[in-house]
Design a protein around this motif. Structure first.
Motif, mmCIF file in Angstrom:
data_model
loop_
_atom_site.group_PDB
_atom_site.id
_atom_site.type_symbol
_atom_site.label_atom_id
_atom_site.label_comp_id
_atom_site.label_asym_id
_atom_site.label_seq_id
_atom_site.Cartn_x
_atom_site.Cartn_y
_atom_site.Cartn_z
ATOM 1 N N THR A 1 -7.511 3.603 -6.656
ATOM 2 C CA THR A 1 -8.050 4.893 -6.257
ATOM 3 C C THR A 1 -9.438 5.141 -6.839
ATOM 4 O OG1 THR A 1 -7.081 5.963 -8.191
ATOM 5 C CG2 THR A 1 -5.747 5.876 -6.182
ATOM 6 N N TYR B 1 -0.663 -1.696 -9.770
ATOM 7 C CA TYR B 1 -0.757 -0.367 -9.165
ATOM 8 C C TYR B 1 -0.758 0.769 -10.185
ATOM 9 C CZ TYR B 1 4.319 -0.354 -9.925
ATOM 10 O OH TYR B 1 5.567 -0.420 -10.478
ATOM 11 N N SER C 1 -7.605 9.430 -5.222
ATOM 12 C CA SER C 1 -7.506 9.303 -3.767
ATOM 13 C C SER C 1 -7.764 7.863 -3.345
ATOM 14 C CB SER C 1 -8.506 10.242 -3.078
ATOM 15 O OG SER C 1 -9.832 9.899 -3.435
ATOM 16 N N ASN C 2 -7.078 7.423 -2.298
ATOM 17 C CA ASN C 2 -7.331 6.133 -1.663
ATOM 18 C C ASN C 2 -7.132 6.298 -0.161
ATOM 19 O OD1 ASN C 2 -4.569 6.172 -1.289
ATOM 20 N ND2 ASN C 2 -4.137 4.452 -2.638
ATOM 21 N N ALA D 1 0.450 5.871 -1.056
ATOM 22 C CA ALA D 1 -0.411 6.978 -1.474
ATOM 23 C C ALA D 1 -0.287 7.206 -2.975
ATOM 24 C CB ALA D 1 -0.035 8.251 -0.717
ATOM 25 N N PRO D 2 -1.314 7.802 -3.596
ATOM 26 C CA PRO D 2 -1.302 7.980 -5.057
ATOM 27 C C PRO D 2 -0.195 8.919 -5.532
ATOM 28 C CG PRO D 2 -3.518 8.261 -4.169
ATOM 29 C CD PRO D 2 -2.585 8.244 -3.007
ATOM 30 N N ASN D 3 0.333 8.606 -6.705
ATOM 31 C CA ASN D 3 1.187 9.512 -7.478
ATOM 32 C C ASN D 3 0.477 9.762 -8.800
ATOM 33 O OD1 ASN D 3 3.188 9.416 -5.532
ATOM 34 N ND2 ASN D 3 4.201 7.665 -6.477
ATOM 35 N N ALA E 1 -0.939 3.865 -7.522
ATOM 36 C CA ALA E 1 -1.507 3.833 -6.173
ATOM 37 C C ALA E 1 -1.881 2.415 -5.810
ATOM 38 C CB ALA E 1 -2.731 4.738 -6.086
ATOM 39 N N ASN F 1 0.829 -1.206 0.000
ATOM 40 C CA ASN F 1 0.000 0.000 0.000
ATOM 41 C C ASN F 1 0.863 1.257 0.000
ATOM 42 O OD1 ASN F 1 -2.297 -1.560 0.035
ATOM 43 N ND2 ASN F 1 -2.692 -1.306 2.217
#
Length: 459
Positions: free
Chosen positions: A266, A307, A331-332, A235-237, A262, A233
């Motif tokens: 997301t 991902y 977003s996630n 965060a998003p890029n 991500a 896991n």
């Protein structure tokens, strides 16, 4: 008298000698006819479900009998050519009373062990042969890893346990066929397979995410496998694959691609706002600005790996109303990110030419139209017109075009910093080095008249 005694002794000796020879001959014949084994029973290995066959080789069996029994518990299985156990999987055959075979069909794991071939002599003669039952591999789910989820940068381990006979070996590989990545002494190592029950990852990164196959195999088919997923896991890029500032020709189409990395996946969407809005206002209530699938906007999503995702939007028939900022938002549970692209319009240039003809002389009137990139300012036209006169006027002197640029630097808090491409505010001005000779004469005459009138007044 003595001679008679000697003769009687000689007779007794002869009788005893003859009797001894006869007894010895009978004993020798008896020894030669006693049954015996001519070869040992070979141990065998049989795969589960196959047929097992043990052979006992006997000579001089005569009236004696051969029997088979299980060595571990002394259970009698067969006597001579007849099976005495109540099990249909057992059978006995013989060839010319010399080879006695015990056959076990559909061998089971419980049939593993040793079996005894006996001849009912006194004392008993016996031989032992053993059966080893080979078992295909079987993975123990309860003693193996389930799917593993970690945060990027942590350590992770996958474990796989299997049984079988012979003991299976464990081989790991990625389900997608890509090489496995390990970090050993701060060095990255890639390998297609890894052997061992335990596989460890240090400082896990997103490239190691995926499904791993634990494969257990031995000499008994079939091999078996278990899939264990390693989830990482983060965060998003978000990044725009187009340039961050694009000028689009009016009435054409443009496709914008947004790459999202991500995990977990997301919630992604596009939003649009005109220029001049701040990032905070743009995202105060983003769902009010979310672009929906329509004839104007064709939005699609494609998945490249565990991902990586591309969010694509096609804008049809680009017009002045489509000018603005377009943000790709993802977003996630690990966070949120966005990237912005700025779209401007390029107007299609238009040119018109008209010709007016009079009997004599002829004068041409040309209207010239210029175009400019449209940004926030209204689209403007600059025109230059040469009026018709009774005398043809022509000039080969150059025209000078002045093009001005208005670069702007913008920064959206929490978003991307970017430099707008120059807004081409184009203005044209036409200058000539002199007028025609006719106009010069007229101006000279007027000047002289004015000077003469002034001179007369002063007198």
């Amino acid at each position: 008298m003595n001679s008679i005694k000697n003769l009687f002794g000689l007779c007794l000796l002869q009788i005893f000698t003859n009797n001894f020879v006869n007894v010895n001959s009978e004993m020798q014949v008896s020894v030669e006819r006693e049954p015996s084994f001519t070869a040992p029973i070979e141990n065998i290995s049989v795969a589960l479900g196959r047929e097992a066959l043990l052979s006992c080789y006997v000579t001089n069996l005569g009236d004696f009998k051969v029997g088979w029994m299980r060595a571990a518990d002394q259970t009698v299985l067969a006597l001579q050519g007849r099976v005495v156990t109540h099990n249909s999987r057992y059978s006995v055959t013989n060839e010319e009373m010399k080879i006695w075979r015990l056959k076990i069909n559909n061998i089971r794991e419980a049939d593993r062990g040793c079996y005894m071939c006996q001849i009912n002599t006194t004392p008993l003669k016996k031989q032992i042969g053993c059966i080893d039952v080979n078992l295909p591999p079987d993975i123990l789910d309860g003693e193996s890893s389930k799917d593993v989820t970690v945060t990027e940068g942590q350590n992770a381990s996958l474990y796989c346990s299997a049984i079988g006979n012979p003991q299976p070996k464990i081989i790991w590989r990625r389900e997608d066929g890509n090489p496995m990545i390990f970090k050993v002494n701060n060095k990255t190592r890639r390998t297609d397979t890894y052997e061992g029950e335990l596989i460890s990852f240090n400082n896990v990164n997103r490239r190691q995410m995926g499904a791993y196959l634990c494969i257990a195999k031995n000499d008994v088919p079939p091999a078996v496998s278990k899939m264990i997923s390693l989830n990482v896991n983060f965060a998003p890029n978000v990044s725009i694959l187009n340039e961050k500032s694009v000028h689009v020709l009016e009435n054409t189409h443009i496709t914008i691609d947004c790459l999202i990395e991500a995990s977990p996946r997301t919630v992604s969407y596009w939003i649009k706002e005109p220029f001049g809005r701040s990032y905070q206002k743009l995202h105060e209530n983003p769902h009010q600005n979310v672009l929906q699938e329509s004839e104007k906007y064709n939005i699609s999503e494609s998945f490249h790996s565990y991902y990586k995702t591309t969010l694509r939007m096609k804008i049809s028939n680009f017009s002045e109303s489509d000018i603005g900022m377009y943000s790709c938002v993802a977003s996630n549970i690990m966070g949120r990110a966005n990237a912005t692209i700025h779209l401007y319009e390029i107007k299609i240039p238009t040119t018109t030419t008209t010709t007016t003809t009079t009997p004599a002389p002829t004068t041409s009137t040309t209207r010239r139209t210029t175009f400019a990139y449209t940004t926030r300012r209204a689209y403007t036209r600059a025109t230059t017109t040469t009026m018709a006169t009774t005398t043809e006027v022509s000039s080969t002197e150059p025209q000078f075009e002045y093009i001005t640029f208005n670069p702007e630097f913008n920064e959206i808090p929490g978003g991307d910093s970017y430099i707008n491409r120059p807004h081409l505010n184009v203005a044209y001005s036409t200058s000539r080095a002199g007028e025609s000779s006719f106009h010069h004469v007229c101006m000279l005459v007027v000047a002289l008249m004015s000077f003469t009138k002034l001179f007369l007044l002063l007198r």
